[in-house]
Enzyme design. Structure first.
Site, PDB file in Angstrom:
ATOM      1  CG  ASP A  37     -63.361   4.544   9.493  1.00 31.63           C
ATOM      2  OD1 ASP A  37     -64.519   4.347   9.875  1.00 31.63           O
ATOM      3  OD2 ASP A  37     -62.375   3.883   9.879  1.00 31.63           O
ATOM      4  CE  LYS A  59     -63.709   4.527  13.947  1.00 33.61           C
ATOM      5  NZ  LYS A  59     -62.976   3.563  14.341  1.00 33.61           N
ATOM      6  CG  MET A 173     -54.702   8.774  16.326  1.00 38.33           C
ATOM      7  SD  MET A 173     -55.697   7.436  17.007  1.00 38.33           S
ATOM      8  CE  MET A 173     -54.467   6.191  17.351  1.00 38.33           C
TER       9      MET A 173
HETATM   10  C1  LIG Z   1     -57.417   6.094  13.999  1.00 40.75           C
HETATM   11  S1  LIG Z   1     -55.769   6.113  13.420  1.00 40.75           S
HETATM   12  C2  LIG Z   1     -55.941   5.040  12.059  1.00 40.75           C
HETATM   13  C3  LIG Z   1     -54.634   4.453  11.605  1.00 40.75           C
HETATM   14  C4  LIG Z   1     -54.797   3.552  10.398  1.00 40.75           C
HETATM   15  N1  LIG Z   1     -55.535   2.359  10.726  1.00 40.75           N
HETATM   16  C5  LIG Z   1     -53.441   3.168   9.797  1.00 40.75           C
HETATM   17  O1  LIG Z   1     -53.077   1.978   9.809  1.00 40.75           O
HETATM   18  O2  LIG Z   1     -52.757   4.059   9.285  1.00 40.75           O
HETATM   19  C6  LIG Z   1     -55.689   7.700  12.679  1.00 40.75           C
HETATM   20  C7  LIG Z   1     -54.310   8.315  12.731  1.00 40.75           C
HETATM   21  O3  LIG Z   1     -53.455   7.715  11.765  1.00 40.75           O
HETATM   22  C8  LIG Z   1     -52.537   8.674  11.289  1.00 40.75           C
HETATM   23  N2  LIG Z   1     -52.756   8.836   9.832  1.00 40.75           N
HETATM   24  C9  LIG Z   1     -53.652   8.169   9.081  1.00 40.75           C
HETATM   25  N3  LIG Z   1     -53.524   8.517   7.775  1.00 40.75           N
HETATM   26  C10 LIG Z   1     -52.530   9.424   7.728  1.00 40.75           C
HETATM   27  C11 LIG Z   1     -51.920  10.158   6.669  1.00 40.75           C
HETATM   28  N4  LIG Z   1     -52.307  10.022   5.400  1.00 40.75           N
HETATM   29  N5  LIG Z   1     -50.905  11.014   6.978  1.00 40.75           N
HETATM   30  C12 LIG Z   1     -50.481  11.155   8.255  1.00 40.75           C
HETATM   31  N6  LIG Z   1     -51.025  10.482   9.292  1.00 40.75           N
HETATM   32  C13 LIG Z   1     -52.031   9.631   9.034  1.00 40.75           C
HETATM   33  C14 LIG Z   1     -52.810   9.975  12.041  1.00 40.75           C
HETATM   34  O4  LIG Z   1     -51.982   9.987  13.180  1.00 40.75           O
HETATM   35  C15 LIG Z   1     -54.269   9.798  12.407  1.00 40.75           C
HETATM   36  O5  LIG Z   1     -54.627  10.606  13.493  1.00 40.75           O
END
Ligand SMILES: C[S@@+](CC[C@H](N)C(=O)[O-])C[C@H]1O[C@@H](n2cnc3c(N)ncnc32)[C@H](O)[C@@H]1O
Length: 251
Positions: A37, A59, A173
């Site tokens: 991803d 995505k 998100m």
């Molecule tokens: C599709 S979700 C995936 C979440 C992922 N599977 C997890 O466990 O962190 C994507 C969202 O996770 C959050 N996110 C992921 N990585 C991040 C980071 N390094 N800092 C802040 N938010 C993050 C944001 O809200 C982003 O829009």
């Protein structure tokens, strides 16, 4: 007919490669084929062998490069060709990662897989900002909540149960819907001065952090141009971060 391959659904953590599990790091270092991803951190991508085959299905909210059914079909096709696939996903595969959908598709077609957990963004960002997600006397529970809804047309959440001052909310998100989220939580009775924190690109060299309040969340996002990937943490524990600041990272 080649022998059916195997899919490793691997959590890449929130960005910093040092936060990979030992198992994830080993699988990545040995990978011949990686399907990844966009959210996978650069420092993690750098661990993939230079001669491995890379397929990006990146995505981000509203910028789907490959729709989920196509990703499911791709993983199945590669496994049926006999390939050993490292399916690398940001954070944890089972936390807002659609890892369950990919695993169901493989299971339905009799393809073997494993899930390798990763540090989810909430946990990684909490650690890197010094905000304990639960804390005696302040928060007895924590909820991971999606702020992004299908069709983008409504946040069908149980606002009354979310508006609990003793529960820390971590909203994934949610940046685009911060106005609605703040409004609904206030209407459900959460205090306007409830501490809140924004974390963008947590645990990476680009990490940005801003403390605010529930009422001021949308304004803070606009004033400081927060963009995905960002998390919103709402709850009394955010104030503990200030107490930890004097020692966090100090040697
Ligand atoms: C599709 S979700 C995936 C979440 C992922 N599977 C997890 O466990 O962190 C994507 C969202 O996770 C959050 N996110 C992921 N990585 C991040 C980071 N390094 N800092 C802040 N938010 C993050 C944001 O809200 C982003 O829009």
């Amino acid at each position: 007919m080649p022998k059916t391959g195997f899919v490793h659904l691997v959590g890449a953590g929130p960005g910093d490669a040092d936060l990979l599990t030992v198992k994830a790091a080993r699988l990545i270092a040995q990978a011949r084929l990686v399907v990844h991803d966009r959210l996978v951190g650069q420092s993690v991508m750098d661990l993939i062998p230079k001669d491995a085959e890379l397929i990006s299905v990146g995505k981000e909210s509203d910028h789907h490069i490959m729709p989920q059914p196509q990703i499911n079909a791709l993983l199945l096709k590669l496994a049926l060709e006999g390939r050993d696939v490292v399916r690398l996903k940001g954070g944890d595969p089972f936390v807002f990662g659609r890892g369950g959908e990919e695993a169901i598709h493989l299971a339905q077609h009799g393809v073997g897989f494993e899930i390798v957990p990763g540090v989810s963004a909430a946990v990684g960002c909490a650690a890197s900002t010094g905000v304990p997600l639960t804390h005696r006397g302040l928060a007895t529970s924590v909820r991971f909540v999606t702020g992004h809804m299908r069709e983008n047309d409504g946040l069908d959440l149980d606002w009354a149960s979310l508006a609990d001052p003793a529960c820390t909310l971590v909203i994934y998100m949610g940046i685009a819907n911060a106005g609605k989220i703040s409004e609904r939580l206030l209407a459900a009775g959460l205090d306007a001065t409830t501490p809140a924190m924004l974390i963008e690109s947590g645990t990476t060299p680009d990490q940005r952090v801003k403390a605010t309040t529930l009422a001021m969340l949308p304004q803070t996002i606009a004033d400081h141009h927060f963009h995905p990937p960002s998390l919103m943490v709402i709850g009394r524990v955010v104030d503990v971060g200030a107490q930890l600041a004097a020692g966090l990272g100090k040697r």
